[in-house]
Design a protein around this motif. Sequence first.
Motif, PDB file in Angstrom:
ATOM      1  N   ALA A  33       0.835  -1.198   0.000  1.00 43.05           N
ATOM      2  CA  ALA A  33       0.000   0.000   0.000  1.00 43.05           C
ATOM      3  C   ALA A  33       0.872   1.251   0.000  1.00 43.05           C
ATOM      4  O   ALA A  33       1.818   1.350   0.780  1.00 43.05           O
ATOM      5  CB  ALA A  33      -0.910  -0.004   1.229  1.00 43.05           C
ATOM      6  N   GLY A  34       0.573   2.187  -0.879  1.00 47.24           N
ATOM      7  CA  GLY A  34       1.350   3.426  -0.961  1.00 47.24           C
ATOM      8  C   GLY A  34       2.502   3.354  -1.933  1.00 47.24           C
ATOM      9  O   GLY A  34       3.217   4.326  -2.120  1.00 47.24           O
ATOM     10  N   LEU A  35       2.687   2.166  -2.541  1.00 43.13           N
ATOM     11  CA  LEU A  35       3.778   1.999  -3.508  1.00 43.13           C
ATOM     12  C   LEU A  35       3.218   1.690  -4.891  1.00 43.13           C
ATOM     13  O   LEU A  35       2.176   1.027  -5.021  1.00 43.13           O
ATOM     14  CB  LEU A  35       4.702   0.845  -3.090  1.00 43.13           C
ATOM     15  CG  LEU A  35       5.382   0.964  -1.730  1.00 43.13           C
ATOM     16  CD1 LEU A  35       6.232  -0.275  -1.464  1.00 43.13           C
ATOM     17  CD2 LEU A  35       6.231   2.232  -1.666  1.00 43.13           C
ATOM     18  N   GLN A  36       3.915   2.152  -5.910  1.00 42.52           N
ATOM     19  CA  GLN A  36       3.565   1.796  -7.284  1.00 42.52           C
ATOM     20  C   GLN A  36       4.676   0.938  -7.863  1.00 42.52           C
ATOM     21  O   GLN A  36       5.845   1.315  -7.866  1.00 42.52           O
ATOM     22  CB  GLN A  36       3.374   3.052  -8.135  1.00 42.52           C
ATOM     23  CG  GLN A  36       2.990   2.712  -9.575  1.00 42.52           C
ATOM     24  CD  GLN A  36       2.542   3.931 -10.355  1.00 42.52           C
ATOM     25  OE1 GLN A  36       1.798   4.767  -9.850  1.00 42.52           O
ATOM     26  NE2 GLN A  36       3.012   4.038 -11.585  1.00 42.52           N
ATOM     27  N   LEU A  37       4.289  -0.255  -8.357  1.00 40.45           N
ATOM     28  CA  LEU A  37       5.256  -1.176  -8.956  1.00 40.45           C
ATOM     29  C   LEU A  37       5.193  -1.012 -10.467  1.00 40.45           C
ATOM     30  O   LEU A  37       4.108  -1.043 -11.055  1.00 40.45           O
ATOM     31  CB  LEU A  37       4.942  -2.625  -8.562  1.00 40.45           C
ATOM     32  CG  LEU A  37       5.368  -3.080  -7.152  1.00 40.45           C
ATOM     33  CD1 LEU A  37       4.704  -2.264  -6.063  1.00 40.45           C
ATOM     34  CD2 LEU A  37       5.075  -4.567  -6.957  1.00 40.45           C
ATOM     35  N   ASN A  38       6.346  -0.824 -11.090  1.00 39.98           N
ATOM     36  CA  ASN A  38       6.408  -0.571 -12.532  1.00 39.98           C
ATOM     37  C   ASN A  38       7.240  -1.639 -13.243  1.00 39.98           C
ATOM     38  O   ASN A  38       8.155  -2.228 -12.657  1.00 39.98           O
ATOM     39  CB  ASN A  38       7.047   0.794 -12.796  1.00 39.98           C
ATOM     40  CG  ASN A  38       6.320   1.926 -12.093  1.00 39.98           C
ATOM     41  OD1 ASN A  38       5.146   2.166 -12.338  1.00 39.98           O
ATOM     42  ND2 ASN A  38       7.008   2.610 -11.193  1.00 39.98           N
ATOM     43  N   GLY A  39       6.945  -1.854 -14.515  1.00 42.62           N
ATOM     44  CA  GLY A  39       7.730  -2.787 -15.330  1.00 42.62           C
ATOM     45  C   GLY A  39       7.683  -4.197 -14.757  1.00 42.62           C
ATOM     46  O   GLY A  39       6.603  -4.707 -14.441  1.00 42.62           O
ATOM     47  N   ASN A  40       8.864  -4.815 -14.587  1.00 45.52           N
ATOM     48  CA  ASN A  40       8.937  -6.200 -14.143  1.00 45.52           C
ATOM     49  C   ASN A  40       8.976  -6.360 -12.626  1.00 45.52           C
ATOM     50  O   ASN A  40       9.199  -7.473 -12.124  1.00 45.52           O
ATOM     51  CB  ASN A  40      10.157  -6.876 -14.767  1.00 45.52           C
ATOM     52  CG  ASN A  40      10.104  -6.864 -16.291  1.00 45.52           C
ATOM     53  OD1 ASN A  40      10.908  -6.220 -16.962  1.00 45.52           O
ATOM     54  ND2 ASN A  40       9.125  -7.554 -16.854  1.00 45.52           N
ATOM     55  N   ALA A  41       8.780  -5.283 -11.887  1.00 42.56           N
ATOM     56  CA  ALA A  41       8.777  -5.381 -10.422  1.00 42.56           C
ATOM     57  C   ALA A  41       7.526  -6.107  -9.939  1.00 42.56           C
ATOM     58  O   ALA A  41       6.448  -5.948 -10.513  1.00 42.56           O
ATOM     59  CB  ALA A  41       8.852  -3.996  -9.792  1.00 42.56           C
ATOM     60  N   ALA A  42       7.685  -6.913  -8.871  1.00 47.21           N
ATOM     61  CA  ALA A  42       6.560  -7.654  -8.305  1.00 47.21           C
ATOM     62  C   ALA A  42       6.898  -8.031  -6.871  1.00 47.21           C
ATOM     63  O   ALA A  42       8.061  -7.991  -6.473  1.00 47.21           O
ATOM     64  CB  ALA A  42       6.287  -8.916  -9.124  1.00 47.21           C
ATOM     65  N   THR A  43       5.898  -8.383  -6.112  1.00 53.26           N
ATOM     66  CA  THR A  43       6.184  -8.976  -4.812  1.00 53.26           C
ATOM     67  C   THR A  43       6.430 -10.458  -5.017  1.00 53.26           C
ATOM     68  O   THR A  43       5.954 -11.053  -5.995  1.00 53.26           O
ATOM     69  CB  THR A  43       5.028  -8.773  -3.814  1.00 53.26           C
ATOM     70  OG1 THR A  43       3.825  -9.254  -4.423  1.00 53.26           O
ATOM     71  CG2 THR A  43       4.851  -7.304  -3.455  1.00 53.26           C
ATOM     72  N   ALA A  44       7.181 -11.086  -4.108  1.00 51.27           N
ATOM     73  CA  ALA A  44       7.512 -12.499  -4.251  1.00 51.27           C
ATOM     74  C   ALA A  44       7.835 -13.079  -2.882  1.00 51.27           C
ATOM     75  O   ALA A  44       8.114 -12.339  -1.937  1.00 51.27           O
ATOM     76  CB  ALA A  44       8.714 -12.653  -5.183  1.00 51.27           C
ATOM     77  N   LEU A  45       7.766 -14.399  -2.797  1.00 50.64           N
ATOM     78  CA  LEU A  45       8.249 -15.095  -1.605  1.00 50.64           C
ATOM     79  C   LEU A  45       9.682 -15.522  -1.897  1.00 50.64           C
ATOM     80  O   LEU A  45       9.950 -16.183  -2.906  1.00 50.64           O
ATOM     81  CB  LEU A  45       7.395 -16.331  -1.320  1.00 50.64           C
ATOM     82  CG  LEU A  45       6.055 -16.130  -0.604  1.00 50.64           C
ATOM     83  CD1 LEU A  45       5.378 -17.476  -0.408  1.00 50.64           C
ATOM     84  CD2 LEU A  45       6.235 -15.425   0.741  1.00 50.64           C
TER      85      LEU A  45
END
Length: 275
Positions: A33-45
């Motif tokens: 929340a509060g962040l913008q992910l651009n391009g190939n960025a993602a959350t991951a385990l």
Amino acid sequence: MIRKTILAAAMTFGVSLTASATTINFTDFSSTAGLQLNGNAATALDDSNRNVLRVTPSVGNQSGSVFSTSAVNLGSDASFSTKFRFNFNHQFNSGADGLVFVVQTVSNTAGGGGGGIGYYGLPKSVGIEFDNWDNGAGDGNSGNHVGIDLNGDVNSAALNTSLPVLLDSAQDLFAWIDYNGATNLLEVRLSDVDSRPVASLLSYGVDLVSVLGTPNAFVGFTSGTGLAGANHDVISWEFRDTFAPVDVPEPASLLLLGAGVVGLGVTRRRSWARR
Ligand SMILES: [Ca+2]
Ligand SMILES: [Ca+2]
Ligand SMILES: [Ca+2]
């Protein structure tokens, strides 16, 4: 009326002295929340089952960035302090191209990938790069260095090629970056343990107000991969919109002054109540 004014002033003063200046604080990235992910960025385990920010994955020719959704106001002198924990892992072809902590003012997008580390071409910006691939002279002929980059140029304005850690170690690393707008000094610290080093790795004089052109900035990370790559993971991140280095205790004098001001408010309140 007088009582209210005094108390309000005392409380405001106390808050400004004793409250944390933290504006962004992620102990993990189970929420972005509060962040913008651009391009190939993602959350991951990650391999330790942690929710990380994978700014680029271990895949070729990626470019990604993560920035605050809203611009942060750095104040008239553009001061800030930040700390983050990161990890480069699952390298292929020896690992590339690194991670950049970026303060930019025009947009919150990613720049060029590969050796551009997702930072190349971002105008009105400062980038502190953790670069794990040697692209030649602009990298100080080093595949393991920290640099300070300006205005989207990955030919660093300042470099340290004698790091105390190996960026491609797949171990957690810790970085502290502080900019004091009163002295125009930008300082970078790096360690493989969670303890802020006394000495800085890089210390560079720069007038950020002139570079940025505005105190309102998107803050975050960029990364890129090319023919070589790695997972470029940010594990936790704290950002403060003033010069208030993370892990440095607040000076005792300020704490005492803060307590004194609160005491003053109480005293005035009592004397008023007696009337
Ligand atoms: Ca490498
Ligand atoms: Ca490089
Ligand atoms: Ca570099």
